[in-house]
Design a protein around this motif. Structure first.
Motif, PDB file in Angstrom:
ATOM      1  N   ARG A 156       0.828  -1.205   0.000  1.00 38.86           N
ATOM      2  CA  ARG A 156       0.000   0.000   0.000  1.00 38.86           C
ATOM      3  C   ARG A 156       0.864   1.257   0.000  1.00 38.86           C
ATOM      4  N   LEU A 157       0.503   2.261   0.747  1.00 36.06           N
ATOM      5  CA  LEU A 157       1.137   3.575   0.644  1.00 36.06           C
ATOM      6  C   LEU A 157       2.442   3.655   1.421  1.00 36.06           C
ATOM      7  N   THR A 158       3.405   4.366   0.839  1.00 35.93           N
ATOM      8  CA  THR A 158       4.652   4.675   1.543  1.00 35.93           C
ATOM      9  C   THR A 158       4.417   5.859   2.469  1.00 35.93           C
ATOM     10  N   ALA A 159       5.410   6.177   3.267  1.00 40.27           N
ATOM     11  CA  ALA A 159       5.364   7.429   4.036  1.00 40.27           C
ATOM     12  C   ALA A 159       5.352   8.602   3.061  1.00 40.27           C
ATOM     13  N   PRO A 160       4.563   9.657   3.338  1.00 42.08           N
ATOM     14  CA  PRO A 160       4.498  10.810   2.433  1.00 42.08           C
ATOM     15  C   PRO A 160       5.659  11.770   2.631  1.00 42.08           C
ATOM     16  N   SER A 161       5.762  12.763   1.732  1.00 36.95           N
ATOM     17  CA  SER A 161       6.812  13.790   1.821  1.00 36.95           C
ATOM     18  C   SER A 161       6.294  15.085   1.210  1.00 36.95           C
ATOM     19  N   ASP A 164       6.940  18.907  -0.418  1.00 32.56           N
ATOM     20  CA  ASP A 164       7.983  19.675  -1.099  1.00 32.56           C
ATOM     21  C   ASP A 164       7.880  21.145  -0.699  1.00 32.56           C
ATOM     22  N   VAL A 165       8.778  21.965  -1.238  1.00 31.31           N
ATOM     23  CA  VAL A 165       8.894  23.358  -0.839  1.00 31.31           C
ATOM     24  C   VAL A 165       7.700  24.185  -1.285  1.00 31.31           C
ATOM     25  N   GLN A 166       6.935  23.696  -2.269  1.00 34.42           N
ATOM     26  CA  GLN A 166       5.767  24.424  -2.755  1.00 34.42           C
ATOM     27  C   GLN A 166       4.502  24.060  -2.001  1.00 34.42           C
ATOM     28  N   GLY A 167       4.625  23.170  -1.018  1.00 35.66           N
ATOM     29  CA  GLY A 167       3.456  22.761  -0.267  1.00 35.66           C
ATOM     30  C   GLY A 167       2.687  21.625  -0.895  1.00 35.66           C
ATOM     31  N   ASP A 168       3.288  20.951  -1.874  1.00 31.42           N
ATOM     32  CA  ASP A 168       2.662  19.783  -2.492  1.00 31.42           C
ATOM     33  C   ASP A 168       3.103  18.516  -1.774  1.00 31.42           C
ATOM     34  N   LEU A 169       2.247  17.507  -1.800  1.00 30.18           N
ATOM     35  CA  LEU A 169       2.477  16.279  -1.051  1.00 30.18           C
ATOM     36  C   LEU A 169       2.736  15.117  -2.004  1.00 30.18           C
ATOM     37  N   TRP A 170       3.807  14.362  -1.727  1.00 30.94           N
ATOM     38  CA  TRP A 170       4.217  13.234  -2.551  1.00 30.94           C
ATOM     39  C   TRP A 170       4.037  11.929  -1.772  1.00 30.94           C
ATOM     40  N   VAL A 171       3.631  10.880  -2.471  1.00 31.28           N
ATOM     41  CA  VAL A 171       3.508   9.560  -1.856  1.00 31.28           C
ATOM     42  C   VAL A 171       3.506   8.518  -2.975  1.00 31.28           C
ATOM     43  N   ALA A 172       3.960   7.314  -2.664  1.00 36.79           N
ATOM     44  CA  ALA A 172       3.943   6.227  -3.646  1.00 36.79           C
ATOM     45  C   ALA A 172       2.943   5.171  -3.207  1.00 36.79           C
ATOM     46  N   ASP A 173       2.164   4.669  -4.161  1.00 41.81           N
ATOM     47  CA  ASP A 173       1.260   3.538  -3.931  1.00 41.81           C
ATOM     48  C   ASP A 173       1.965   2.290  -4.458  1.00 41.81           C
ATOM     49  N   LYS A 215      -0.746  -4.147  -8.667  1.00 39.82           N
ATOM     50  CA  LYS A 215      -1.573  -4.020  -9.855  1.00 39.82           C
ATOM     51  C   LYS A 215      -1.548  -2.616 -10.431  1.00 39.82           C
ATOM     52  N   ASN A 216      -1.157  -1.645  -9.635  1.00 41.30           N
ATOM     53  CA  ASN A 216      -1.145  -0.264 -10.119  1.00 41.30           C
ATOM     54  C   ASN A 216      -0.133   0.566  -9.333  1.00 41.30           C
ATOM     55  N   PRO A 217       1.160   0.240  -9.408  1.00 38.21           N
ATOM     56  CA  PRO A 217       2.173   1.012  -8.660  1.00 38.21           C
ATOM     57  C   PRO A 217       2.316   2.407  -9.260  1.00 38.21           C
ATOM     58  N   ARG A 218       2.301   3.437  -8.400  1.00 33.36           N
ATOM     59  CA  ARG A 218       2.330   4.813  -8.894  1.00 33.36           C
ATOM     60  C   ARG A 218       3.066   5.721  -7.920  1.00 33.36           C
ATOM     61  N   ILE A 266       8.755   1.618  -5.996  1.00 33.43           N
ATOM     62  CA  ILE A 266       9.154   2.634  -5.021  1.00 33.43           C
ATOM     63  C   ILE A 266       8.746   2.197  -3.623  1.00 33.43           C
ATOM     64  N   GLU A 267       9.709   2.220  -2.690  1.00 39.99           N
ATOM     65  CA  GLU A 267       9.455   1.837  -1.302  1.00 39.99           C
ATOM     66  C   GLU A 267       9.540   3.025  -0.347  1.00 39.99           C
ATOM     67  N   SER A 268      10.147   4.110  -0.780  1.00 42.76           N
ATOM     68  CA  SER A 268      10.285   5.281   0.088  1.00 42.76           C
ATOM     69  C   SER A 268      10.488   6.511  -0.781  1.00 42.76           C
ATOM     70  N   VAL A 269       9.949   7.667  -0.320  1.00 41.19           N
ATOM     71  CA  VAL A 269       9.977   8.916  -1.085  1.00 41.19           C
ATOM     72  C   VAL A 269      10.421  10.053  -0.172  1.00 41.19           C
ATOM     73  N   ARG A 270      11.418  10.836  -0.613  1.00 43.58           N
ATOM     74  CA  ARG A 270      11.802  12.049   0.106  1.00 43.58           C
ATOM     75  C   ARG A 270      12.187  13.121  -0.918  1.00 43.58           C
ATOM     76  N   VAL A 271      11.514  14.279  -0.846  1.00 46.30           N
ATOM     77  CA  VAL A 271      11.793  15.383  -1.749  1.00 46.30           C
ATOM     78  C   VAL A 271      12.803  16.318  -1.094  1.00 46.30           C
ATOM     79  N   ALA A 272      13.774  16.803  -1.862  1.00 42.56           N
ATOM     80  CA  ALA A 272      14.798  17.709  -1.334  1.00 42.56           C
ATOM     81  C   ALA A 272      14.198  19.066  -1.015  1.00 42.56           C
ATOM     82  N   ALA A 273      14.883  19.819  -0.158  1.00 48.18           N
ATOM     83  CA  ALA A 273      14.414  21.151   0.228  1.00 48.18           C
ATOM     84  C   ALA A 273      14.351  22.098  -0.963  1.00 48.18           C
ATOM     85  N   ASP A 274      15.156  21.863  -2.003  1.00 51.26           N
ATOM     86  CA  ASP A 274      15.144  22.751  -3.162  1.00 51.26           C
ATOM     87  C   ASP A 274      13.950  22.501  -4.076  1.00 51.26           C
TER      88      ASP A 274
END
Length: 612
Positions: A421-426, A428-437, A441-444, A467-475
């Motif tokens: 299922r879902l990874t830990a979210p992250s 970014d600097v623009q206030g958007d949220l990233w996560v991997a499913d 059957k539908n990895p995204r 994808i097992e983990s997601v981290r966006v850089a401060a930039d």
């Protein structure tokens, strides 16, 4: 091309020496050139003190073919600025055509050499060929960008006897240089040059965001001038599509300027050519900021930069203190708190730089425990939080203010188990949220603008694995992913690109993924720990779990690794190096303050994170 210098010292022959060592201390055991005999391999010599300069010696009269090859290889590991001595081992034509700056190939143990026998065994008394071989570790290209590499290195050098002088010289060789890994570490250093993110802004502010672009320069060959020239040449090709430079295209140092040195007040004057002579004050300040950030870690330090036009007129003078107010570098806001989940799976926090252990629940529903969580992320302004449910199925987003409710999940995975299922979210600097499913059957990889709305599927062209983990850089323009394939987990760094008209749903892509840990096969945790550095927990083939720092380009940064810690499951670091490293291990939540040992924060807790 050069010799690897790590290992035991060799016997010095009675005649020619390949190096002259200059400095406060002259160290014994310098590499030397034998008087006769075939070459079996370019041996190692003890690593010199980094402040000691090493200069090559020219070929002696009537040097043998073996001496010419070995002398040339060793001359390339010296501190000769333009490889003038190395060119003395070449014919005049070869010296003109050879381009040492084209690339640097790093071999594990330095190049081995062997005479190539011609077919049929007949030898030309006036020509010889030597094969250079070794196990490739990395390459540095003409832009000074580092890339891990493997496989066998194999190139040839050809020697001919000069018909007039009767001396052996190299008349055929590959472009670039090659040397052993410890010679590379002695000769080169990694330095960040800085550009500005071209498609992000720091939250709601209009400040440009500084992005680090690491390159390798020769350590004792006027590195300050090298770095300014490299900065003016523009970003490396990998980072180029997502950054901009404030220097006008074609900007270079004024003709005749060969070296830059700060004065006794740590002020650096940089004379530029005509391309930069018409810039306005605001743009000039940005240009000066790029130089200040690029040179801030070098010695001697630079606190102030003056840029001059082609006619010598002053364009601007800018200090590091002013640069900090003009440009965002690292976190938009310095983290106030460290966050993690307590034994009731609620989001709790403690002051980030505190040595205390008292925790408090975050304001709002995330801290109330109405939805038990398995992982969490906090926005960089520390006003919003996102949590994945304990079963990994649902993603919730809530405001961290008293009385705020959680509402329905913003995303739900259809995976059958928590691991699918879902990874830990992250954030970014623009206030958007990233996560991997991780649903098989539908990895995204998904992006939620401002943590809400319809999830955007991110194009991950070239991704090979799940994808097992997601981290966006401060930039906001680089992303780190732990990717699993065939039971092995690697750390991949990708470039974030956005397109689309303002007001429309953007098209977001993660492109040109590259490995940052080619020698590790089981990465279990990672976190950004600087402008171009991450901390990772992993295991080499046949080895034990280790924690170490890595650069985004796959190189290993100088300095000590974190103190060893067993049973690490999760790791948290901040781009603000004043904050301690934090881990979730078999001892609970622990932290590593600068200059101290690991300290227990709480026995029962998990998922530690700093904002981001």
């Amino acid at each position: 091309m050069g010799a690897d210098r790590e290992g035991g010292a060799r016997r010095k022959p009675a005649r020619a020496a390949a190096y002259v060592v200059c400095g406060v201390v002259v160290l014994a055991g310098c590499a030397s050139m034998p008087d006769s005999g075939d070459l079996r391999g370019v041996e190692s010599t003890p690593r010199q003190d980094t402040q000691v300069r090493v200069f090559a010696m020219p070929p002696r009269e009537d040097a043998t073919q073996a001496e010419i090859v070995q002398g040339f290889l060793e001359a390339l590991t010296s501190d000769d600025p333009n490889y003038k001595t190395a060119r003395l081992y070449l014919t005049a034509k070869a010296a003109r055509n050879w381009q040492p700056e084209a690339s640097t190939t790093v071999l594990a143990d330095g190049p081995s050499t062997e005479v190539v026998r011609p077919p049929g065994g007949r030898e030309d008394s006036d020509a010889f060929t030597y094969a250079l071989t070794g196990d490739r570790v990395a390459t540095v290209d003409s832009q000074q960008a580092y890339s891990p590499a493997d496989g066998q290195y194999s190139q040839r050098v050809h020697l001919a006897k000069d018909p007039k002088s009767g001396q052996w010289r190299i008349d055929g060789l590959p472009q670039g240089v090659v040397m052993g890994s410890s010679d590379f570490q002695r000769n080169y250093m990694s330095v960040n040059k800085y550009y500005f993110a071209s498609n992000t802004t720091a939250g709601t502010t209009s400040q440009p965001i500084a992005v680090a672009d690491p390159v390798f320069v020769r350590r004792r060959v006027d590195p300050m001038t090298q770095m300014v020239r490299s900065l003016l040449d523009g970003p490396t090709s990998w980072l180029g599509p997502v950054v901009r430079s404030s220097f006008p295209t074609g900007t270079a140092l004024r003709k005749g300027v060969t070296s830059l040195t700060p004065d006794d007040q740590n002020k650096l004057t940089v004379p530029l050519n005509q391309k930069a002579s018409r810039v306005g004050l605001a743009r000039c300040n940005e240009m000066a900021t790029q130089i200040l950030y690029t040179l801030r870690t070098m010695t001697p330090t630079v606190d102030e930069v003056e840029l001059q036009a082609a006619n010598g007129a002053q364009l601007c003078v800018y200090s590091e203190n002013n640069a900090q107010s003009l440009v965002t570098r690292g976190p938009v806001n310095h983290p106030v708190y460290l966050y993690f989940l307590d034994d009731k799976h609620r989001v709790v926090r403690i002051p980030g730089g505190s040595r205390g252990t008292h925790t408090e629940a975050v304001p709002g529903a995330l801290g109330e425990g109405t939805k038990p969580l398995g992982s969490v992320a906090v926005s960089r302004d520390e006003e919003s939080g996102a949590g994945v449910s304990l079963d990994g199925k649902s993603l919730y987003v809530g405001s961290m203010v008293s009385g705020a409710s959680l509402g329905d999940p913003v995303l739900t995975s259809q995976g059958k188990t928590a691991d699918d299922r879902l990874t830990a979210p992250s954030w970014d600097v623009q206030g958007d949220l990233w996560v991997a499913d991780r649903d098989p059957k539908n990895p995204r990889l998904l992006l939620l603008q401002n943590g809400a709305g319809q999830p955007i599927a991110v194009d991950t062209l070239g991704l090979d694995g799940r994808i097992e983990s997601v981290r966006v850089a401060a930039d906001g323009v680089r992303i780190a992913l732990i990717v699993e394939k065939n039971g092995q987990r690697s750390l991949e760094i990708g470039r974030i690109q956005r397109s689309g008209a303002t007001g429309e749903q953007p098209v977001v892509s993660v492109l040109e993924l590259r490995s940052a840990t080619p020698d590790l096969e089981e990465i279990t945790a990672m976190s950004w720990a600087g402008d171009s550095r991450l901390v990772v927990v992993g295991r080499a083939k046949g080895g034990v779990q280790q924690m170490r720092y890595v650069q985004v380009d796959g190189s290993t940064p100088e300095g000590p690794a974190p103190t060893a810690l067993t049973g690490v499951k999760e790791i948290a670091a901040s781009e603000d190096d004043k904050l301690p490293l934090v881990a979730y291990s078999e001892d609970g939540i622990v932290r590593l303050p600068t200059g101290a040992q690991w300290q227990k924060v709480v026995k029962t807790g998990s998922a530690p994170i700093y904002p981001g």
